[in-house]
Enzyme design. Structure first.
Site, mmCIF file in Angstrom:
data_model
loop_
_atom_site.group_PDB
_atom_site.id
_atom_site.type_symbol
_atom_site.label_atom_id
_atom_site.label_comp_id
_atom_site.label_asym_id
_atom_site.label_seq_id
_atom_site.Cartn_x
_atom_site.Cartn_y
_atom_site.Cartn_z
ATOM 1 N N SER A 1 0.820 -1.203 0.000
ATOM 2 C CA SER A 1 0.000 0.000 0.000
ATOM 3 C C SER A 1 0.855 1.255 0.000
ATOM 4 C CB SER A 1 -0.921 0.001 1.214
ATOM 5 O OG SER A 1 -0.183 0.267 2.391
ATOM 6 N N GLY B 1 4.155 2.383 2.180
ATOM 7 C CA GLY B 1 5.315 2.792 1.389
ATOM 8 C C GLY B 1 5.831 4.159 1.792
ATOM 9 N N GLU C 1 7.088 -0.323 -4.865
ATOM 10 C CA GLU C 1 6.024 -0.534 -5.859
ATOM 11 C C GLU C 1 4.722 -0.487 -5.091
ATOM 12 O OE1 GLU C 1 3.057 -1.995 -7.493
ATOM 13 O OE2 GLU C 1 4.060 -3.937 -7.595
ATOM 14 N N CYS D 1 -2.662 -4.440 -8.472
ATOM 15 C CA CYS D 1 -2.391 -3.000 -8.475
ATOM 16 C C CYS D 1 -2.421 -2.398 -9.876
ATOM 17 C CB CYS D 1 -1.043 -2.720 -7.819
ATOM 18 S SG CYS D 1 0.346 -3.620 -8.555
#
Length: 483
Positions: free
Chosen positions: A235, A239, A256, A290
């Protein structure tokens, strides 16, 4: 001490945790296994072990490391039959996804990074004049891709073993040692993966695994002074926290993070192809991807037709037991996540959108299921169009002009993966270049695994994939000499 059958791996030893926590099958709500709940002290010990192993590991030749990567791939394949049901049970993936997109991709990624690839880039000789610094002469040079050091690897829960393999393999290939922190929700297959490194012949301490159910243990890894790099998939909120703590210690990061994929559909697009691709938000791992095209931005000339066809398709998608061959949508990962997805769907209607289909919880006895949902009459200002849902929900937004479509697509805090659908390839390419997105697919959701992968804006920092993955887990070192 709790003997869970699963243990931490620290310095080549299987270590018990003081306690464990249940891993729940998202479809049956039954316990799959008990994961060890590593402590802050054990997390620190894993980092110490990786640091101790680093010097000798970085001195191994590329040929030695490649041979071990190949050996690991062979060991993984030998255990594939037992790994498929474990991965399926803890992730809730359909059996088709577990068999084709989860387990076999691990060995494929290790074999990719076992391919010969030089860590040296030659520079042309430079004729340099004499200066106060040094005499002139012909100066040669080479760029050396040096290992970063100890890499903390934290993977996402949607594709835990696949995602983790994409971190570990290039990191090891470049001469780094690793500390693996599996996702809280489904760590068991990654723990088994960690055990296989010993079977493959890796030296003690090169690969360490610490599962834990606490933020404190995770941060003991990401903030440890011996960790030189953090590779995280998950998430955006987490991050950002990792970027914050890493910045204080100048740790390298590869992040990422979330996405809110925009799929621009022009009125000259092949709608059959569009539907085949964008419906993957429903049909592929229940939208827990994602890169899913969750915002479908459609030119008004084909808006009604596309909405009608997607609505009709949704009614034919079976939601249910992921072990049954005709199931298309399995569960989402937890009951808490299902509640979050349902809350975002409610926000859409509260803010004035309409549900063309879905929105009601499937009537199943057990499992964390969400019906395929299509949100229409939406604007890009709505919460459902702003936040990453990570579930089987598609939001359709109309547009009139090309510039409007680009503006809507770019009006997002995310920029991971976008798509353009048009019969005019020149127009599609021109639009793709204007999208603030790290990746753009034209008339397809298919990937090129040699392409650099990563996002703009809050979708992350850095790139991996193909040779870019080797670059990500290395430091650029310039070496010069007098010719």
């Amino acid at each position: 001490m709790t003997d869970t059958g699963y243990g931490l791996i620290i310095g080549g030893e299987k270590v018990e945790a003081a306690s464990g926590y249940d891993i729940i099958n998202p479809a049956t709500e039954q316990v799959v296994g008990v994961a060890p709940d590593g402590s802050v002290e054990q997390a620190a010990a894993a980092c110490d072990a990786a640091k101790t192993a680093f010097d000798s590991w970085q001195r191994t030749t590329q040929e030695e490391r490649r041979a071990l990567l190949h050996r690991f791939a062979d060991v993984w394949d030998a255990h594939a039959a037992e790994m498929v049901p474990l991965v399926q049970a803890e992730t809730g993936a359909t059996m088709r996804v577990a068999k084709t997109m989860q387990v076999p991709q691990v060995s494929a990624r290790f074999r990719r990074y076992a391919e010969p690839e030089s860590n040296l880039v030659a520079l042309p000789p430079a004729v340099m004049p004499g200066t106060a610094l040094a005499p002139g002469g012909i100066i040669g040079g080479v760029e050396h891709r040096a290992p970063v050091g100890v890499v903390a690897c934290l993977a996402a829960y949607n594709f835990p073993v696949t995602n983790m393999a994409g971190k570990i393999a290039p990191a090891l290939a470049m001469g780094n040692t690793v500390v693996i922190k599996p996702p809280v929700q489904d760590p068991l297959a990654i723990i088994r993966m960690g055990e296989m490194f010993e079977e493959a012949g890796f030296p003690a301490g090169v690969v360490n695994v610490v599962s834990a159910n606490s933020v404190e243990a995770a941060e003991a890894i990401t903030t440890h002074p011996d960790v030189d790099m953090i590779s995280f998939t998950g998430s955006t909120g987490v991050g950002c926290r990792i970027a914050e703590v890493a910045g204080v210690q100048m740790k390298r990061t590869l992040l990422e993070l979330g996405g809110k994929g925009a799929a621009i559909v022009f009125d000259d697009a092949d709608l059959k192809n569009v539907i085949s691709n964008v419906s993957s938000t429903w049909t592929f791992h229940s939208g827990q991807i994602c890169t899913s095209p969750t915002r479908v931005i459609v030119q008004r000339g084909v808006y009604d037709e596309l909405v009608g066809k997607l609505t009709g398709m949704a009614g034919h998608l079976k939601v249910g037991d992921p072990l049954e061959r005709d199931t298309v949508l399995g569960p989402v990962i937890t009951g808490t996540h299902r509640d979050r997805v349902e809350g975002l769907i409610r926000s859409a209607t509260d803010e004035g959108a309409t549900l063309a289909t879905g929105g009601k919880r499937p009537e199943l006895d057990t499992g964390f299921y969400v019906a395929p949902t299509l949100v229409v009459d939406a604007t890009n200002a709505m919460t459902i169009a702003r936040e990453e849902v990570f579930g089987p929900v598609i939001t359709v937004i109309p547009f009139d002009t090309e510039d409007e479509a680009i503006a809507i697509a770019n009006d997002s805090p995310y920029g991971l993966y976008s798509y353009v659908f048009s019969d005019d390839s020149g127009k599609a390419m021109a639009v793709a270049k204007l999208l603030r997105s790290g990746n753009v697919g034209i008339n397809t959701l298919q990937r090129n695994h040699e392409a650099a992968f990563g996002g703009f804006k809050y979708s992350g920092i850095g790139r991996d994939g193909g040779s870019w993955g080797l670059h990500a887990y290395s430091e650029m070192q310039s070496i010069m000499w007098k010719g």
